[in-house]
Design a protein around this motif. Structure first.
Motif, PDB file in Angstrom:
ATOM      1  N   LEU A  73       0.833  -1.207   0.000  1.00 51.41           N
ATOM      2  CA  LEU A  73       0.000   0.000   0.000  1.00 51.41           C
ATOM      3  C   LEU A  73       0.868   1.259   0.000  1.00 51.41           C
ATOM      4  N   LYS A  74       1.948   1.224   0.772  1.00 53.10           N
ATOM      5  CA  LYS A  74       2.864   2.370   0.821  1.00 53.10           C
ATOM      6  C   LYS A  74       3.523   2.609  -0.533  1.00 53.10           C
ATOM      7  N   GLN A  75       3.639   1.538  -1.332  1.00 47.95           N
ATOM      8  CA  GLN A  75       4.195   1.652  -2.682  1.00 47.95           C
ATOM      9  C   GLN A  75       3.147   2.083  -3.703  1.00 47.95           C
ATOM     10  N   GLY A  76       1.902   2.306  -3.213  1.00 51.02           N
ATOM     11  CA  GLY A  76       0.826   2.740  -4.104  1.00 51.02           C
ATOM     12  C   GLY A  76       0.106   1.601  -4.802  1.00 51.02           C
ATOM     13  N   LYS A  77       0.274   0.385  -4.309  1.00 51.54           N
ATOM     14  CA  LYS A  77      -0.336  -0.780  -4.949  1.00 51.54           C
ATOM     15  C   LYS A  77      -1.596  -1.219  -4.202  1.00 51.54           C
ATOM     16  N   THR A  78      -2.554  -1.759  -4.962  1.00 53.87           N
ATOM     17  CA  THR A  78      -3.778  -2.295  -4.376  1.00 53.87           C
ATOM     18  C   THR A  78      -3.523  -3.710  -3.862  1.00 53.87           C
ATOM     19  N   ILE A  79      -4.112  -4.046  -2.718  1.00 53.46           N
ATOM     20  CA  ILE A  79      -3.919  -5.379  -2.137  1.00 53.46           C
ATOM     21  C   ILE A  79      -5.235  -6.161  -2.144  1.00 53.46           C
ATOM     22  N   GLU A  88     -17.397 -19.648  10.844  1.00 52.89           N
ATOM     23  CA  GLU A  88     -16.671 -20.858  10.459  1.00 52.89           C
ATOM     24  C   GLU A  88     -15.291 -20.949  11.122  1.00 52.89           C
ATOM     25  N   GLU A  89     -14.824 -19.817  11.643  1.00 49.50           N
ATOM     26  CA  GLU A  89     -13.503 -19.705  12.264  1.00 49.50           C
ATOM     27  C   GLU A  89     -12.377 -20.102  11.308  1.00 49.50           C
ATOM     28  N   THR A  90     -12.454 -19.584  10.108  1.00 46.97           N
ATOM     29  CA  THR A  90     -11.368 -19.769   9.149  1.00 46.97           C
ATOM     30  C   THR A  90     -11.453 -18.694   8.068  1.00 46.97           C
ATOM     31  N   ARG A  91     -10.404 -18.605   7.258  1.00 47.91           N
ATOM     32  CA  ARG A  91     -10.334 -17.637   6.171  1.00 47.91           C
ATOM     33  C   ARG A  91     -11.151 -18.128   4.974  1.00 47.91           C
ATOM     34  N   MET A  92     -11.837 -17.229   4.320  1.00 47.59           N
ATOM     35  CA  MET A  92     -12.621 -17.568   3.136  1.00 47.59           C
ATOM     36  C   MET A  92     -11.733 -17.541   1.881  1.00 47.59           C
ATOM     37  N   GLU A  93     -12.226 -18.120   0.796  1.00 50.82           N
ATOM     38  CA  GLU A  93     -11.465 -18.117  -0.459  1.00 50.82           C
ATOM     39  C   GLU A  93     -11.492 -16.736  -1.104  1.00 50.82           C
ATOM     40  N   GLU A  94     -12.584 -16.000  -0.876  1.00 52.50           N
ATOM     41  CA  GLU A  94     -12.725 -14.683  -1.487  1.00 52.50           C
ATOM     42  C   GLU A  94     -11.815 -13.649  -0.814  1.00 52.50           C
ATOM     43  N   THR A  95     -11.508 -12.598  -1.533  1.00 53.43           N
ATOM     44  CA  THR A  95     -10.756 -11.463  -0.984  1.00 53.43           C
ATOM     45  C   THR A  95     -11.456 -10.168  -1.380  1.00 53.43           C
ATOM     46  N   ILE A  96     -11.054  -9.067  -0.745  1.00 58.07           N
ATOM     47  CA  ILE A  96     -11.608  -7.743  -1.067  1.00 58.07           C
ATOM     48  C   ILE A  96     -10.458  -6.829  -1.476  1.00 58.07           C
ATOM     49  N   PRO A  97     -10.568  -6.158  -2.640  1.00 61.07           N
ATOM     50  CA  PRO A  97      -9.499  -5.227  -3.013  1.00 61.07           C
ATOM     51  C   PRO A  97      -9.485  -4.009  -2.088  1.00 61.07           C
ATOM     52  N   THR A  98      -8.306  -3.674  -1.596  1.00 58.52           N
ATOM     53  CA  THR A  98      -8.125  -2.485  -0.751  1.00 58.52           C
ATOM     54  C   THR A  98      -7.129  -1.569  -1.435  1.00 58.52           C
TER      55      THR A  98
END
Length: 202
Positions: A73-79, A88-98
């Protein structure tokens, strides 16, 4: 880029403080990242095994990924921010662009406990609330929003939440530039933070 780290114990009102800070700032110039998105991926474990994990210990957080994302992010890139399911107490397959913003707020119970992450913050804030108040908020949140039964919430509080708070979270208060008491609405502290941000943006 101005980076704020906002920490504090479970149920202390971090989200409320973040919302108070952000609500009067230009939307397209402020971004928020939650430490909760960066819990380790436990999809390889059964739900019973996940229930045994201490989610209040620093080892439960993928700090390497969080730090890497802030560097991007500091480099100006989207994550691609992970999505974590507390049901479910776990990470999902989907992500959100920030997207990178002039001001990035990183909030979570343990964000001031990690030295490398802490060093990335321009302003470090600790939100303090009475322990009884935090327990009540935790009970209300976990039973209503996360579908956990009362016994599970109380057991986890006694065996993990409280001891981890005393070992890792409370001591991280010493690194804070600003401590915000949040048993009641604290307009002065929030206004100070907002003024600092506005000066940076302008």
């Amino acid at each position: 880029m101005l980076i704020l780290g906002i920490a504090g114990g479970t149920g202390c009102g971090k989200t409320t403080v973040v919302n108070q800070i952000v609500e009067q700032l230009p939307q397209d110039e402020v971004g928020v990242i939650s430490q909760d998105s960066y819990y380790n991926d436990l999809s390889h474990m059964s739900k019973e095994e996940r229930a045994m994990v201490n989610f209040d210990h620093p080892n439960s957080i993928d700090f390497d990924l969080l730090i890497h994302h802030i560097e991007l992010l500091k480099q100006g890139k989207t994550i691609d921010t992970p999505i974590y399911s507390f049901v479910e107490e776990t990470r999902m397959e989907e992500t959100i662009p920030t997207h990178p913003r002039k001001v990035m707020i990183v909030e979570g119970i343990l964000v001031l406990s990690n030295p490398k992450l802490r060093d990335m913050f321009d302003i470090k804030i600790y939100v303090h609330a009475d322990s009884d108040e935090r327990l009540i908020r935790r009970l209300q949140r976990d039973t209503k929003e996360r579908g956990h039964d009362l016994d599970k919430v109380l057991t986890r509080y006694q065996t993990a939440v409280k001891p981890m708070h005393l070992q890792f979270i409370e001591p991280s208060k010493e690194f804070a530039d600003i401590i915000i008491p949040n048993n009641h609405y604290n307009t002065v502290a929030v206004d100070i933070v907002r003024t600092i941000i506005n000066n940076k943006i302008s």
